[in-house]
Design an enzyme around this catalytic site. Structure first.
Site, PDB file in Angstrom:
ATOM      1  N   ASP A  33       0.847  -1.204   0.013  1.00  0.00           N
ATOM      2  CA  ASP A  33      -0.184   0.056   0.167  1.00  0.00           C
ATOM      3  C   ASP A  33       0.921   1.326   0.192  1.00  0.00           C
ATOM      4  OD1 ASP A  33      -3.312   0.362   0.972  1.00  0.00           O
ATOM      5  OD2 ASP A  33      -1.912   2.219   1.342  1.00  0.00           O
ATOM      6  N   ASP A  55       3.653   2.309  -4.878  1.00  0.00           N
ATOM      7  CA  ASP A  55       2.477   3.015  -5.632  1.00  0.00           C
ATOM      8  C   ASP A  55       2.250   2.449  -6.726  1.00  0.00           C
ATOM      9  OD1 ASP A  55       1.277   4.915  -7.177  1.00  0.00           O
ATOM     10  OD2 ASP A  55       2.338   6.485  -6.742  1.00  0.00           O
ATOM     11  N   TYR A 140     -15.213   7.140 -12.144  1.00  0.00           N
ATOM     12  CA  TYR A 140     -14.977   6.220 -11.222  1.00  0.00           C
ATOM     13  C   TYR A 140     -15.746   4.999 -11.899  1.00  0.00           C
ATOM     14  CZ  TYR A 140     -15.400   2.954  -7.094  1.00  0.00           C
ATOM     15  OH  TYR A 140     -15.097   1.781  -6.172  1.00  0.00           O
ATOM     16  N   LYS A 144     -13.731   1.508 -13.293  1.00  0.00           N
ATOM     17  CA  LYS A 144     -14.033   0.047 -12.780  1.00  0.00           C
ATOM     18  C   LYS A 144     -14.502  -0.702 -13.953  1.00  0.00           C
ATOM     19  CE  LYS A 144     -12.642   0.225  -8.654  1.00  0.00           C
ATOM     20  NZ  LYS A 144     -11.525  -0.383  -7.960  1.00  0.00           N
TER      21      LYS A 144
HETATM   22  N1  LIG Z   1     -15.926   0.694  -0.063  1.00  0.00           N
HETATM   23  C1  LIG Z   1     -16.637   0.490  -0.929  1.00  0.00           C
HETATM   24  O1  LIG Z   1     -17.765   0.881  -0.532  1.00  0.00           O
HETATM   25  C2  LIG Z   1     -16.261  -0.116  -2.519  1.00  0.00           C
HETATM   26  C3  LIG Z   1     -17.367  -0.593  -3.261  1.00  0.00           C
HETATM   27  C4  LIG Z   1     -16.887  -1.008  -4.497  1.00  0.00           C
HETATM   28  C5  LIG Z   1     -15.384  -1.000  -4.707  1.00  0.00           C
HETATM   29  N2  LIG Z   1     -14.564  -0.700  -3.737  1.00  0.00           N
HETATM   30  C6  LIG Z   1     -13.115  -0.974  -4.188  1.00  0.00           C
HETATM   31  O2  LIG Z   1     -12.524  -1.826  -3.102  1.00  0.00           O
HETATM   32  C7  LIG Z   1     -11.132  -1.479  -3.208  1.00  0.00           C
HETATM   33  C8  LIG Z   1     -10.560  -1.046  -1.759  1.00  0.00           C
HETATM   34  O3  LIG Z   1     -11.397  -0.061  -1.558  1.00  0.00           O
HETATM   35  P1  LIG Z   1     -11.710   0.158   0.245  1.00  0.00           P
HETATM   36  O4  LIG Z   1     -13.191   0.544   0.407  1.00  0.00           O
HETATM   37  O5  LIG Z   1     -10.988  -0.887   1.180  1.00  0.00           O
HETATM   38  O6  LIG Z   1     -10.985   1.793   0.378  1.00  0.00           O
HETATM   39  P2  LIG Z   1     -10.037   2.128   1.479  1.00  0.00           P
HETATM   40  O7  LIG Z   1      -9.629   3.518   0.893  1.00  0.00           O
HETATM   41  O8  LIG Z   1     -10.365   1.624   2.888  1.00  0.00           O
HETATM   42  O9  LIG Z   1      -8.570   1.311   0.956  1.00  0.00           O
HETATM   43  C9  LIG Z   1      -7.843   1.574  -0.237  1.00  0.00           C
HETATM   44  C10 LIG Z   1      -6.226   1.541  -0.278  1.00  0.00           C
HETATM   45  O10 LIG Z   1      -5.925   1.710  -1.279  1.00  0.00           O
HETATM   46  C11 LIG Z   1      -4.573   2.309  -0.825  1.00  0.00           C
HETATM   47  N3  LIG Z   1      -4.234   3.089  -2.367  1.00  0.00           N
HETATM   48  C12 LIG Z   1      -4.685   4.122  -3.028  1.00  0.00           C
HETATM   49  N4  LIG Z   1      -4.132   4.518  -3.944  1.00  0.00           N
HETATM   50  C13 LIG Z   1      -3.000   3.721  -4.076  1.00  0.00           C
HETATM   51  C14 LIG Z   1      -1.915   3.607  -5.064  1.00  0.00           C
HETATM   52  N5  LIG Z   1      -1.862   4.481  -5.933  1.00  0.00           N
HETATM   53  N6  LIG Z   1      -0.609   2.811  -4.760  1.00  0.00           N
HETATM   54  C15 LIG Z   1      -1.165   1.977  -3.647  1.00  0.00           C
HETATM   55  N7  LIG Z   1      -2.012   1.938  -2.795  1.00  0.00           N
HETATM   56  C16 LIG Z   1      -3.010   2.724  -3.081  1.00  0.00           C
HETATM   57  C17 LIG Z   1      -5.148   3.336  -0.111  1.00  0.00           C
HETATM   58  O11 LIG Z   1      -3.760   3.924   0.734  1.00  0.00           O
HETATM   59  C18 LIG Z   1      -5.931   2.394   0.911  1.00  0.00           C
HETATM   60  O12 LIG Z   1      -5.055   1.889   1.941  1.00  0.00           O
HETATM   61  C19 LIG Z   1     -11.009  -0.049  -4.060  1.00  0.00           C
HETATM   62  O13 LIG Z   1     -10.560  -0.482  -5.470  1.00  0.00           O
HETATM   63  C20 LIG Z   1     -12.384   0.491  -4.187  1.00  0.00           C
HETATM   64  O14 LIG Z   1     -12.661   1.052  -5.341  1.00  0.00           O
HETATM   65  C21 LIG Z   1     -14.954  -0.253  -2.599  1.00  0.00           C
END
Ligand SMILES: NC(=O)c1ccc[n+]([C@@H]2O[C@H](COP(=O)([O-])OP(=O)(O)OC[C@H]3O[C@@H](n4cnc5c(N)ncnc54)[C@H](O)[C@@H]3O)[C@@H](O)[C@H]2O)c1
Lengths: 237, 173
Positions: A33, A55, A140, A144
């Protein structure tokens, strides 16, 4: 040796739940991360999970992390960003590109670099139910939906090498991502959920754990919609 | 009045010329036909570089977003000319990403502007030949004159996808 898994976005939310689930299922996990501080949780699981700063938009960074671990058997692309609801005409070009660079480009680069090293196994991309379309988040959604298209093409190409490629498309999940939304947006989105509440990260991790398992690898090029049925148009309670 | 957003000589442009001949006089509202063909090159995943990612997916998808934002809501009937790549295609990771991303974008725009009477759909071309352009033009002419559907992807490949071999087809040039 325990089979190796790389989980991006593993510092928190869904990625952390995936890393914990895979570790409990016998995997040796690298949780990668860009948020180094939030990766601190891995110290409590030092035997089975290590943290790595990455990253996912930087191919050199990805190479560095992959070179420091044995070839992965499973890769979970979970790193991602979201945005506040915004009308199409207000989405700035830079924000659109950034969304694609992290969510889609990051998934592409990690999958490409990992596939160079993998001898079979599974790549699991975290998309979103939103890939089916949603007003107010066109960038977004595009990012996706593009992950889903890439998943299918990679599945076609990599199946000959024994690598299954699938996507998990979660509905709304209780993580920092939605905690960052304005209260109004959170309330609006929660009301649309069939169960009236957001899903828990563990639920998504369960689906990922299945796709990573030998039985789950019979699937390829599929999208598992883990959304409580919202995509069917289920009436919210 | 048909607005065409396509490079001269492109597949979408030749389809637009056929559409124009068929229905330019009968269109009752501002309509647009937009090129949404993946611009990326066909190559194995391993051979696709960072520059391909930028030129084959990030820039063109962001541009398509800007194009659609510029067309709505004035243009009430919009048809995108895309490909079947989004359903999965051999040596086409980025093209598939672009094609599916364009679909997600198209559906989001359709949803956002539904109340204003806008319809947006996509025709997904399979392998291209002269017959295909005529078929696609016929389909586009229908979509440009109807509010029967919005946010849909219509495969225009003569049913080829039923064989489930499309993933092995060569990506469209
Ligand atoms: N939470 C929701 O409702 C939801 C719904 C559908 C899909 N998602 C997807 O699930 C995945 C995880 O999301 P989440 O809800 O756990 O969010 P979150 O923000 O808790 O976690 C996302 C993580 O990705 C990391 N990150 C972001 N950009 C980065 C980069 N360039 N390099 C490395 N790390 C990076 C962040 O530091 C963070 O720790 C995402 O792809 C999100 O789009 C989430």
């Amino acid at each position: 040796m325990r089979p190796q898994a790389l989980v991006t976005g593993g510092a928190q939310g869904i990625g952390r739940a995936v890393a914990e689930t895979l570790a409990a299922q016998g995997w040796q996990v690298v949780a990668a991360d860009r948020d180094e501080a939030a990766l601190g949780w891995v110290t409590d699981h030092a035997d089975t999970v290590t943290g790595a700063v990455i990253d996912v938009t930087d191919a050199h960074d990805i190479t560095r992390v992959l070179d420091a671990m044995p070839a992965p058997d499973v890769v979970v692309n979970c790193a991602g960003i979201a945005a506040q609801l915004l009308p199409l005409k207000q989405i700035e070009r830079g924000a659109f590109e950034q969304m694609l660079r992290v969510n889609t480009g990051g998934t592409f680069l990690v999958a490409r670099e990992a596939a160079r090293r993998m001898q079979g196994g599974a790549i699991i991309n975290i998309a979103s139910r939103g890939y089916l379309g949603g007003a107010g988040a066109a960038h977004y959604v595009a990012s996706k939906a593009a992950v889903v298209g890439m998943t299918r093409a990679m599945a076609v190409e990599l199946r000959w090498r024994g690598i299954s490629v699938n996507a998990v498309a979660p509905g709304m999940v209780e993580t920092r991502m939605i905690a960052d939304f304005t209260p109004g947006m959170r309330e609006r989105l929660t009301r649309l959920e069939p169960s009236g509440t957001a899903l828990q990260p563990d639920t998504i991790a369960g689906a990922v754990g299945y796709l990573a398992s030998p039985a789950g690898r019979a699937l390829s090029g599929q999208v598992l919609l883990v959304d409580g049925g919202k995509s069917l148009g289920v009436y919210p309670c | 009045m048909l607005t065409v957003v396509a490079d001269p000589g492109s597949v979408a442009d030749s389809i637009a010329a056929l559409v124009d001949r068929q229905c330019a006089d009968t269109l009752t509202m501002a309509a647009a036909l937009v090129d949404a063909m993946p611009p990326g090159r066909a190559a194995p995943l391993d051979a696709l570089g960072d520059a391909d990612l930028e030129a084959g997916l990030i820039q063109p998808l962001a541009s398509l977003g800007a194009t659609l934002a510029g067309l709505v809501p004035q243009h009430r009937r919009i048809v995108l000319i895309g490909t079947m790549a989004g359903f999965g295609q051999w040596h086409a990771s980025l093209s598939a990403g672009f094609a599916a991303g364009a679909t997600g974008l198209m559906r989001s725009v359709a949803l956002e502007f539904m109340r204003e009477g806008v319809t947006v759909n996509m025709i997904a071309l399979g392998d291209m030949d002269d017959r295909q352009a005529v078929r696609a033009a016929g389909l586009a002419a229908v979509l440009l004159q109807s509010d029967a559907m919005s946010g849909q992807v219509l495969p225009c490949d003569g049913g080829d996808n039923l064989r489930m071999t499309q993933a092995r087809n060569r990506p469209l040039a």
